[in-house]
Design a protein around this motif. Structure first.
Motif, PDB file in Angstrom:
ATOM      1  N   ASN A   1       0.851  -1.186   0.000  1.00 35.00           N
ATOM      2  CA  ASN A   1       0.000   0.000   0.000  1.00 35.00           C
ATOM      3  C   ASN A   1       0.893   1.243   0.000  1.00 35.00           C
ATOM      4  N   ARG A   2       0.693   2.125  -0.968  1.00 36.50           N
ATOM      5  CA  ARG A   2       1.537   3.319  -1.070  1.00 36.50           C
ATOM      6  C   ARG A   2       1.332   4.260   0.114  1.00 36.50           C
ATOM      7  N   PHE A   3       0.179   4.159   0.784  1.00 35.30           N
ATOM      8  CA  PHE A   3      -0.102   4.979   1.953  1.00 35.30           C
ATOM      9  C   PHE A   3       0.352   4.225   3.205  1.00 35.30           C
ATOM     10  N   CYS A   4       1.546   3.655   3.141  1.00 37.15           N
ATOM     11  CA  CYS A   4       1.988   2.801   4.234  1.00 37.15           C
ATOM     12  C   CYS A   4       2.213   3.616   5.505  1.00 37.15           C
ATOM     13  N   ALA A   5       2.031   2.951   6.632  1.00 37.99           N
ATOM     14  CA  ALA A   5       2.089   3.602   7.931  1.00 37.99           C
ATOM     15  C   ALA A   5       3.508   4.006   8.299  1.00 37.99           C
ATOM     16  N   ALA A   6       3.606   4.939   9.246  1.00 36.36           N
ATOM     17  CA  ALA A   6       4.905   5.428   9.706  1.00 36.36           C
ATOM     18  C   ALA A   6       5.813   4.303  10.214  1.00 36.36           C
TER      19      ALA A   6
ATOM     20  N   CYS B   1      -3.835   1.910  17.770  1.00 36.09           N
ATOM     21  CA  CYS B   1      -3.563   3.030  16.862  1.00 36.09           C
ATOM     22  C   CYS B   1      -2.605   2.548  15.788  1.00 36.09           C
ATOM     23  N   ALA B   2      -2.973   2.728  14.518  1.00 37.71           N
ATOM     24  CA  ALA B   2      -2.145   2.253  13.411  1.00 37.71           C
ATOM     25  C   ALA B   2      -0.972   3.181  13.124  1.00 37.71           C
ATOM     26  N   ASN B   3      -1.022   4.419  13.621  1.00 36.07           N
ATOM     27  CA  ASN B   3      -0.017   5.425  13.280  1.00 36.07           C
ATOM     28  C   ASN B   3       0.184   5.476  11.769  1.00 36.07           C
ATOM     29  N   ALA B   4      -0.936   5.503  11.051  1.00 35.67           N
ATOM     30  CA  ALA B   4      -0.952   5.583   9.591  1.00 35.67           C
ATOM     31  C   ALA B   4      -1.763   6.803   9.181  1.00 35.67           C
TER      32      ALA B   4
ATOM     33  N   LEU C   1      12.775  -2.128  15.775  1.00 40.98           N
ATOM     34  CA  LEU C   1      11.747  -1.986  14.743  1.00 40.98           C
ATOM     35  C   LEU C   1      10.397  -1.737  15.410  1.00 40.98           C
ATOM     36  N   PRO C   2       9.633  -0.736  14.927  1.00 42.03           N
ATOM     37  CA  PRO C   2       8.323  -0.435  15.501  1.00 42.03           C
ATOM     38  C   PRO C   2       7.180  -1.003  14.653  1.00 42.03           C
ATOM     39  N   PHE C   3       6.087  -1.362  15.314  1.00 39.70           N
ATOM     40  CA  PHE C   3       4.903  -1.878  14.623  1.00 39.70           C
ATOM     41  C   PHE C   3       3.659  -1.345  15.330  1.00 39.70           C
ATOM     42  N   SER C   4       2.658  -0.979  14.556  1.00 39.63           N
ATOM     43  CA  SER C   4       1.413  -0.447  15.113  1.00 39.63           C
ATOM     44  C   SER C   4       0.234  -1.038  14.362  1.00 39.63           C
TER      45      SER C   4
ATOM     46  N   SER D   1      -4.054  -3.326   3.567  1.00 37.87           N
ATOM     47  CA  SER D   1      -3.868  -2.384   4.656  1.00 37.87           C
ATOM     48  C   SER D   1      -2.615  -1.537   4.494  1.00 37.87           C
ATOM     49  N   THR D   2      -2.497  -0.575   5.411  1.00 34.02           N
ATOM     50  CA  THR D   2      -1.363   0.344   5.455  1.00 34.02           C
ATOM     51  C   THR D   2      -0.235  -0.172   6.341  1.00 34.02           C
TER      52      THR D   2
END
Length: 411
Positions: free
Chosen positions: A54-59, A85-88, A117-120, A233-234
């Motif tokens: 997804n080009r709108f990928c999350a932070a 919170c997806a932080n996207a 590495l962070p994940f949301s 998904s993002t």
């Protein structure tokens, strides 16, 4: 209600030497439930990642890619995962929050921020409460232990109804090797990853380039073969970590027998997790296997499989146990094979031969179709009659409950 899916038995999830996991209640999602997970890896652990297209990928996805570098594999000492919170769709502040999360973990455990590495996962377009995340880290660190895989599977859930975990042990060159993983996901699930987080670890020693290739192959054989609702998904991320604690020589060639054995074990665990996501699809009442055979190429077979698996008309028919199977033929027809000879297509529902020679099979009775459609697990087999290539996709039905869950998700 998940389809033939039970929570994992914690005792069946093997400890992976070199991995500790802690969870805590940071208050990011809801009070009274764990929503923060911290993975800690021994020095020397290699980690490979596969992420959303997804080009709108999350932070956090962007930061993970930066930290892993062009090869999408490298030394990593910690993962930090939050739900709620997806932080996207959060722009520069979201990137700052993801980097602050990494910096806070790094300072707490004494490793470089580049090796965190962070994940949301959660709602898109909402700012991450990074202060709550940072505040929850000490408790997660204090909780860190080797046998916390089941607890982590619960902590990363969002709309999931059942935690998802799997484990395997194999022997390579006479040495026991462990593979254990967890995943979350129930909606916004489609190929090329989805609102899916997957974390798999092994104690095998693996060269970084080999691990990166194995991660891509494992994703393609598992998480990239599922769909719940067709939305990519993002935030989707699959992480494969190799701690190197098993007393083996480093696996340095993808074509080696050792790499082949490890690939099989990684894929088995990933496939169990991926299918669990479909079984727990939002509102799902049916688990459906769509197998396409007789295609010219694998890509062609997947094109047809996804057309069927994504079709709202097909999925609602399965929910209703209604053998309105012309909907499947329609999806095959619009999948995008311009030179498809429909006269050469055969359709089966489990063992029932439904269609042949461009029309209804002479011996097909709707009662047979209805009998199969009433089952909780159903097989759709489509034979294109064009070649020897094949592909399989796993999906679920589309129910009233899916609409309710996604209409009420933020309330």
């Amino acid at each position: 209600m998940a389809v033939n899916l039970l929570p994992p038995d914690p005792a069946a999830l093997h400890v992976v030497p070199g991995v500790r996991i802690g969870v805590s209640q940071a208050g990011i999602r809801k009070a009274g439930r764990t929503d923060l997970t911290l993975f800690l890896f021994d020095a020397g652990t290699q980690v490979a990642g596969v992420f959303t297209r997804n080009r709108f990928c999350a932070a956090p996805v962007q930061v993970c890619r930066e930290h892993l570098g062009p090869a999408q594999c490298g030394p990593v000492r910690a993962l930090v995962v939050n739900t709620g919170c997806a932080n996207a769709g959060t722009g520069a502040p979201g990137l700052l929050a993801a980097r602050q999360s990494c910096a806070a973990v790094a300072a707490l455990v004494g490793v470089p921020a580049q090796e965190v590495l962070p994940f949301s996962t959660g709602v898109i377009l909402e700012p991450l409460a990074v202060d709550k995340l940072v505040g929850g880290l000490p408790a997660a660190l204090a909780d860190a232990r080797a046998n916390a895989w089941a607890d982590a599977a619960v902590a990363i859930m969002t709309t999931d109804t059942v935690p998802k975990a799997a484990s395997a042990r194999i022997v390579i060159d006479g040495v026991p090797v462990t593979v254990t993983g967890i995943a979350k996901g129930a909606g916004m699930i489609r190929p090329n990853m989805a609102t899916m987080l997957g974390f798999i670890a092994t104690d095998a020693p693996v060269d970084a380039a080999v691990l990166a290739q194995l991660a891509r192959e494992v994703a393609d054989a598992s998480f990239n073969c599922i769909t719940v609702d067709g939305d990519t998904s993002t935030n989707d991320s699959l992480i494969v970590a190799a701690t190197g604690r098993a007393a083996l020589a480093v696996i340095s060639a993808v074509a080696s027998p050792q790499a082949q054995l490890l690939r099989q074990a990684l894929t088995a665990v990933a496939l169990e997790l991926a299918q669990a996501i479909v079984r727990d699809g939002e509102g799902a009442t049916k688990f459906i296997t769509v197998a396409v055979q007789g295609a010219k190429t694998r890509d062609e077979a997947r094109l047809v499989a996804y057309a069927v698996a994504h079709s709202p008309l097909v999925k609602t028919a399965f929910f209703a146990s209604d053998p309105n199977l012309g909907r499947i033929l329609a999806a095959v027809g619009y999948a995008g094979i311009e030179d498809l000879d429909v006269g050469g297509v055969d359709l089966y529902l489990d063992e029932v031969h439904v269609a042949t020679l461009g029309g209804r099979h002479p011996q097909y009775q709707e009662a047979d179709g209805k009998r199969v459609m009433a089952k909780p697990e159903i097989g759709v087999r489509i034979v294109l009659g064009r070649g020897d290539a094949h592909a399989t996709v796993w999906t679920c039905d589309l129910s009233h409950e899916y609409v309710s869950i996604n209409a009420d998700y933020r309330s």
